[in-house]
Motif scaffolding. Sequence first.
Motif, PDB file in Angstrom:
ATOM      1  N   LEU A   8      37.891  43.164  38.765  1.00 49.33           N
ATOM      2  CA  LEU A   8      36.458  42.890  38.740  1.00 49.33           C
ATOM      3  C   LEU A   8      36.228  41.413  38.474  1.00 49.33           C
ATOM      4  O   LEU A   8      37.020  40.756  37.773  1.00 49.33           O
ATOM      5  CB  LEU A   8      35.766  43.709  37.645  1.00 49.33           C
ATOM      6  N   GLN A  12      30.779  41.187  37.248  1.00 41.59           N
ATOM      7  CA  GLN A  12      30.888  42.634  37.440  1.00 41.59           C
ATOM      8  C   GLN A  12      31.308  43.324  36.152  1.00 41.59           C
ATOM      9  O   GLN A  12      30.791  44.387  35.810  1.00 41.59           O
ATOM     10  CB  GLN A  12      31.904  42.947  38.535  1.00 41.59           C
ATOM     11  N   GLU A  13      32.258  42.732  35.458  1.00 39.54           N
ATOM     12  CA  GLU A  13      32.757  43.345  34.231  1.00 39.54           C
ATOM     13  C   GLU A  13      31.663  43.452  33.180  1.00 39.54           C
ATOM     14  O   GLU A  13      31.531  44.468  32.496  1.00 39.54           O
ATOM     15  CB  GLU A  13      33.928  42.529  33.689  1.00 39.54           C
ATOM     16  N   TRP A  16      29.428  46.227  34.237  1.00 36.80           N
ATOM     17  CA  TRP A  16      30.114  47.505  34.055  1.00 36.80           C
ATOM     18  C   TRP A  16      29.928  48.021  32.627  1.00 36.80           C
ATOM     19  O   TRP A  16      29.609  49.187  32.405  1.00 36.80           O
ATOM     20  CB  TRP A  16      31.590  47.350  34.383  1.00 36.80           C
ATOM     21  N   PHE A  63      34.026  51.812  41.889  1.00 40.19           N
ATOM     22  CA  PHE A  63      34.476  51.299  40.601  1.00 40.19           C
ATOM     23  C   PHE A  63      34.837  52.447  39.668  1.00 40.19           C
ATOM     24  O   PHE A  63      34.182  53.500  39.675  1.00 40.19           O
ATOM     25  CB  PHE A  63      33.386  50.420  39.981  1.00 40.19           C
ATOM     26  N   LEU A 138      26.577  45.709  41.277  1.00 34.38           N
ATOM     27  CA  LEU A 138      28.018  45.477  41.213  1.00 34.38           C
ATOM     28  C   LEU A 138      28.565  44.887  42.515  1.00 34.38           C
ATOM     29  O   LEU A 138      29.637  44.280  42.526  1.00 34.38           O
ATOM     30  CB  LEU A 138      28.759  46.774  40.886  1.00 34.38           C
ATOM     31  N   THR A 178      37.938  37.261  43.018  1.00 32.44           N
ATOM     32  CA  THR A 178      38.152  37.729  41.649  1.00 32.44           C
ATOM     33  C   THR A 178      39.556  37.378  41.160  1.00 32.44           C
ATOM     34  O   THR A 178      39.745  37.036  39.986  1.00 32.44           O
ATOM     35  CB  THR A 178      37.917  39.243  41.536  1.00 32.44           C
ATOM     36  N   MET A 291      29.206  40.004  43.991  1.00 29.69           N
ATOM     37  CA  MET A 291      28.486  39.558  42.802  1.00 29.69           C
ATOM     38  C   MET A 291      29.215  38.377  42.164  1.00 29.69           C
ATOM     39  O   MET A 291      30.091  38.540  41.335  1.00 29.69           O
ATOM     40  CB  MET A 291      28.343  40.700  41.797  1.00 29.69           C
TER      41      MET A 291
END
Length: 456
Positions: A8, A12-13, A16, A63, A138, A178, A291
């Motif tokens: 990620l 994103q993380e 999440w 995900f 995401l 990423t 993202m």
Amino acid sequence: MTDRQAPLSCSQERLWFVQRLRPGIRAYQFQARIDLAGHLDAAALARALNDTVSRHEIYRTTFADGPAGPYGRVHPPYPVELPVDDLRGAADPEAAARAAIAAEIDTDLPVDRLPLVRWRLLRLADDRHVLLHLEHHLIHDGWSFNVFVEELCALYAAHATGAPSPLPAAPPQFADFTSWQRAWLHGPEAERQLAYWTNRLAGVPPYLNLRTDRPRTPRRRFLGDAPRFALPASLADRARALARGHRVSLFTVLLAAFEVLLHAWSGQDDFCVASGMAARGRPETHRMLGMVVNTVALRADVGGDPSFGDLLGRVRDTTLGALAHQDLPFDRVVAALRPPRTPGRQPLSEVLFSFHDAPLRPVRMPGLTAVVTPGLTNGSAKADLNVIAIPHAEQSGAPHARAEHRGIELIWEYDRDLFDATTIARAAAHYAQLLDTVTADPRIPLSATTPLEAAK
């Protein structure tokens, strides 16, 4: 082709973990509509969407959580469904379209299964259609959406006319970015950027305490609305002229006026306004979907009753510093500062001001006139207040366009548990009034601007 795993991005993380803490919130789903007038080839449109999903891995990524943490799973290309709702027989097709859009938006996009982006075509008349676009944050940011629109137009034109695709080979995939970002975080540039932010934000109050219509609660519900207001072309052009005269960006002028508004609303001289920055300095990311956007905390200093012109200098320096250090993930900055935590609050990022000037060429499709409306509300809000400025002329690279395209659209997304709609409308009106005042005479001290009625 088989599924494969991908790390990620830092943005994103962060999202999440927000989703895991508050499952079911829709604040991080994005909706847009594209109105199409003229002769539409629905089959060509469906083929163009299929090509888009095949071209960009992020549009076929799901995900999940694993032993080592969250990860993305990239799936092989799949056939895209484009449901068509025929509303031509409705008594009021436009009202029926709005109802269909509201119903479609009022659904969740589960992140563990495909698709995380979906489309629906509404036929209002033989020559009027609406393409509804929904995707999870995401896999989305504002820059990506503009790239998607441009590529969709090109692919539709190819399929509608029987021509080959004009698009170059697919850009680097999001998983490539990423992987690069994860390696970058362990390098000297990341350390240098962290040192900048910890020094720049040392001692800043972690919260901006706007006067609210109702008291806060320890647990946010993320309920909101997002009314749209417009700065007319005449006022927007004066803001552009002021920016040129002071050798600053249009964003700097709009942000400085917003800081004046927040100063009056809160009574604070020192606070942070968060902003989303593209973080796409690497050329290979310019046509990549995904993202990437990163949040930065812009420290406002409105103490000492400066003139608006002097404030522009302060905001310019802050903005240039942020642009030069926009790659460091926001969570790393917050973790280093270790601000005191208060249940239901988000340090350094409860009020945001963003400027969506990512390139978007005029939307052209053969035989069609297309109008794109991004950021449809789904009744949620990410923060206390999130103002998004969309300067259409700057997006298109035509600041001298016709007057109807030189205005600036403002989306005022707000938390309905904190503010009434009338409060936000008054704040938006006062913001426009402030801009009118300071563009007429930037030498005016902040104490001479009109008091904020919205804060009463």
